[in-house]
Design a protein around this motif. Structure first.
Motif, short mmCIF file in Angstrom:
data_model
loop_
_atom_site.label_atom_id
_atom_site.label_comp_id
_atom_site.label_asym_id
_atom_site.label_seq_id
_atom_site.Cartn_x
_atom_site.Cartn_y
_atom_site.Cartn_z
N LYS A 1 -31.64 12.81 13.15
CA LYS A 1 -33.06 12.79 13.53
C LYS A 1 -33.92 13.36 12.41
CE LYS A 1 -32.31 13.11 18.52
NZ LYS A 1 -32.37 14.00 19.70
N GLN A 2 -33.45 14.44 11.79
CA GLN A 2 -34.19 15.04 10.67
C GLN A 2 -34.25 14.07 9.49
OE1 GLN A 2 -32.33 18.75 9.73
NE2 GLN A 2 -32.91 19.71 11.68
N ALA A 3 -33.15 13.36 9.26
CA ALA A 3 -33.11 12.42 8.13
C ALA A 3 -34.07 11.27 8.34
CB ALA A 3 -31.70 11.90 7.93
N SER A 4 -34.43 11.00 9.60
CA SER A 4 -35.34 9.89 9.89
C SER A 4 -36.71 10.10 9.27
CB SER A 4 -35.48 9.74 11.42
OG SER A 4 -36.34 8.68 11.73
N ASN A 5 -37.09 11.37 9.01
CA ASN A 5 -38.41 11.68 8.42
C ASN A 5 -38.43 11.53 6.91
OD1 ASN A 5 -39.33 12.41 11.02
ND2 ASN A 5 -38.46 14.48 10.78
N LYS A 6 -37.28 11.29 6.29
CA LYS A 6 -37.20 11.25 4.83
C LYS A 6 -36.91 9.85 4.30
CE LYS A 6 -35.18 15.89 4.95
NZ LYS A 6 -34.01 16.71 4.57
N LEU A 7 -36.99 8.84 5.16
CA LEU A 7 -36.56 7.49 4.78
C LEU A 7 -37.68 6.73 4.10
CD1 LEU A 7 -34.67 6.56 8.08
CD2 LEU A 7 -33.70 7.50 5.98
N ARG A 8 -37.29 5.91 3.19
CA ARG A 8 -38.27 5.00 2.59
C ARG A 8 -38.37 3.74 3.44
NH1 ARG A 8 -34.18 3.84 -1.90
NH2 ARG A 8 -33.59 1.64 -1.60
N LYS A 9 -39.48 3.10 3.38
CA LYS A 9 -39.76 1.99 4.27
C LYS A 9 -39.23 0.68 3.69
CE LYS A 9 -43.49 0.00 6.99
NZ LYS A 9 -44.93 0.03 7.31
N GLU A 10 -38.61 -0.08 4.63
CA GLU A 10 -38.17 -1.43 4.27
C GLU A 10 -38.23 -2.26 5.56
OE1 GLU A 10 -34.39 -3.65 2.19
OE2 GLU A 10 -34.99 -1.64 1.52
N ASN A 11 -38.77 -3.48 5.41
CA ASN A 11 -39.01 -4.33 6.57
C ASN A 11 -37.72 -5.02 7.02
OD1 ASN A 11 -40.41 -5.61 8.61
ND2 ASN A 11 -41.14 -7.28 7.28
N ARG A 12 -36.85 -4.19 7.60
CA ARG A 12 -35.55 -4.69 8.07
C ARG A 12 -35.13 -3.94 9.33
NH1 ARG A 12 -31.50 -4.22 3.07
NH2 ARG A 12 -30.09 -5.18 4.57
N SER A 13 -34.29 -4.61 10.14
CA SER A 13 -33.66 -3.94 11.29
C SER A 13 -32.16 -3.91 11.03
CB SER A 13 -33.95 -4.70 12.59
OG SER A 13 -35.32 -4.62 12.92
N ILE A 14 -31.64 -2.70 10.95
CA ILE A 14 -30.23 -2.54 10.60
C ILE A 14 -29.56 -1.60 11.61
CG2 ILE A 14 -28.59 -1.80 8.82
CD1 ILE A 14 -30.93 -2.17 6.79
N ARG A 15 -28.40 -2.01 12.10
CA ARG A 15 -27.61 -1.14 12.98
C ARG A 15 -26.45 -0.57 12.17
NH1 ARG A 15 -27.67 -0.08 18.25
NH2 ARG A 15 -29.19 -1.73 18.63
N LEU A 16 -26.41 0.76 12.09
CA LEU A 16 -25.43 1.45 11.27
C LEU A 16 -24.38 2.16 12.14
CD1 LEU A 16 -27.98 3.23 8.93
CD2 LEU A 16 -26.70 1.17 8.37
N VAL A 17 -23.17 2.25 11.62
CA VAL A 17 -22.14 3.11 12.17
C VAL A 17 -21.77 4.09 11.05
CG1 VAL A 17 -19.80 3.28 13.10
CG2 VAL A 17 -21.27 1.39 13.77
N VAL A 18 -22.13 5.35 11.29
CA VAL A 18 -22.01 6.34 10.22
C VAL A 18 -20.99 7.41 10.61
CG1 VAL A 18 -23.26 7.96 8.75
CG2 VAL A 18 -24.44 5.95 9.67
N PRO A 19 -19.91 7.54 9.85
CA PRO A 19 -18.95 8.63 10.11
C PRO A 19 -19.39 9.91 9.37
CG PRO A 19 -18.06 7.12 8.49
CD PRO A 19 -19.41 6.58 8.84
N ILE A 20 -19.46 11.00 10.10
CA ILE A 20 -19.83 12.29 9.51
C ILE A 20 -18.64 13.23 9.67
CG2 ILE A 20 -21.39 14.26 9.62
CD1 ILE A 20 -23.47 12.32 10.82
N THR A 21 -18.09 13.66 8.55
CA THR A 21 -16.92 14.54 8.57
C THR A 21 -17.35 15.96 8.24
OG1 THR A 21 -15.51 12.72 7.87
CG2 THR A 21 -14.62 14.95 7.61
N TYR A 22 -17.06 16.88 9.15
CA TYR A 22 -17.32 18.31 8.92
C TYR A 22 -16.00 18.95 8.48
CZ TYR A 22 -21.82 17.76 11.24
OH TYR A 22 -23.10 17.37 11.59
N SER A 23 -15.95 19.32 7.20
CA SER A 23 -14.72 19.90 6.66
C SER A 23 -15.04 21.21 5.98
CB SER A 23 -14.09 18.93 5.65
OG SER A 23 -12.98 19.54 5.04
N LEU A 24 -14.18 22.20 6.12
CA LEU A 24 -14.41 23.54 5.54
C LEU A 24 -14.13 23.54 4.05
CD1 LEU A 24 -12.67 25.63 8.34
CD2 LEU A 24 -15.13 25.45 7.94
N ASN A 25 -13.42 22.53 3.55
CA ASN A 25 -13.07 22.48 2.14
C ASN A 25 -14.18 21.91 1.28
OD1 ASN A 25 -10.50 23.47 2.75
ND2 ASN A 25 -9.71 21.39 3.16
#
Length: 229
Positions: free
Chosen positions: A204-228
């Motif tokens: 949600k926070q990243a949504s405020n930093k996006l540049r504009k492009e006239n497209r509709s895209i559905r993403l599947v984003v893997p986010i890995t939280y690793s201590l290393n």
């Protein structure tokens, strides 16, 4: 005269006395009768005994036949009861086998269903990830969106999760439209609410930093939280 009287007396004496032949004959007749009576009684007793024996044998035979019939009926009843028990046991066995078969079949179906569900869920995510990673390489804008979301998520790794050494992977599904992320939802949880909530918040926070492009895209984003990292 005297001669006549004397002769008369002789005649009367003779008539009054029994002849020894007659006496012997009467005695013989009595003996015969007694012997006859004895023989008759013996014969009667023998006949009675014979009749008794015959009656006994007849009664025995009748009783034997009755007992035979009773035993036959009992054996028939026992056979019938045994056959019924066998039939009941067979039916129970069939029912038990049928139930076990149904149970095994249901377990197989459940296992197959789980396998299918896993295949339809996890592999689809992996395939989507592969497609998206391929698209990200080919499409600079998709690569840019992925990078923004993942970088922001790593920066916002919850301190509490780090302190407790909690790690995991969250897969998000996001719709980009009109320079915003319109829909953000979790496709696969990490198993920890703290990481899932952090991933949603970072997107949600990243949504405020996006540049504009006239497209509709559905993403599947893997986010890995690793201590290393």
């Amino acid at each position: 005269m005297l001669y006549f009287i004397f002769n008369k007396a002789k005649i009367t004496d003779f008539s009054q006395k029994k002849s020894p032949i007659i006496v012997s004959l009467s005695l013989y007749a009595n003996e015969v009768e007694e012997k006859v009576e004895e023989k008759v009684e013996e014969k009667v007793e023998e006949k009675v005994e014979e009749i008794k024996e015959e009656i006994k044998e007849e009664i025995k035979e009748e009783i034997k036949e009755e007992i035979k019939e009773e035993i036959k009926e009992e054996i028939k009843e026992e056979k019938v009861s045994i056959n019924k028990e066998k039939k009941v046991k067979k039916q129970h066995k069939k029912i038990k086998k049928h139930k076990e078969h149904n149970k095994i079949q249901k377990n197989k179906e459940l296992k197959e269903q789980k396998k299918v569900e896993q295949k339809t869920k996890e592999p689809s995510l992996n395939s989507q990830e592969q497609i998206l990673s391929k698209d990200a390489k080919e499409d600079e804008f998709i690569a840019y969106l992925n990078k923004v979301i993942i970088t922001n998520a790593k920066k916002n790794y919850p301190k509490e999760a780090r302190r407790k050494r909690i790690k995991g992977k969250v897969i998000l599904e996001i719709l980009y439209k009109n320079a915003e992320f319109k829909e953000i939802k979790i496709l696969k949880s990490s198993g920890y609410d703290i990481l899932d909530n952090a991933a949603l918040s970072s997107a949600k926070q990243a949504s405020n930093k996006l540049r504009k492009e006239n497209r509709s895209i559905r993403l599947v984003v893997p986010i890995t939280y690793s201590l290393n990292k």
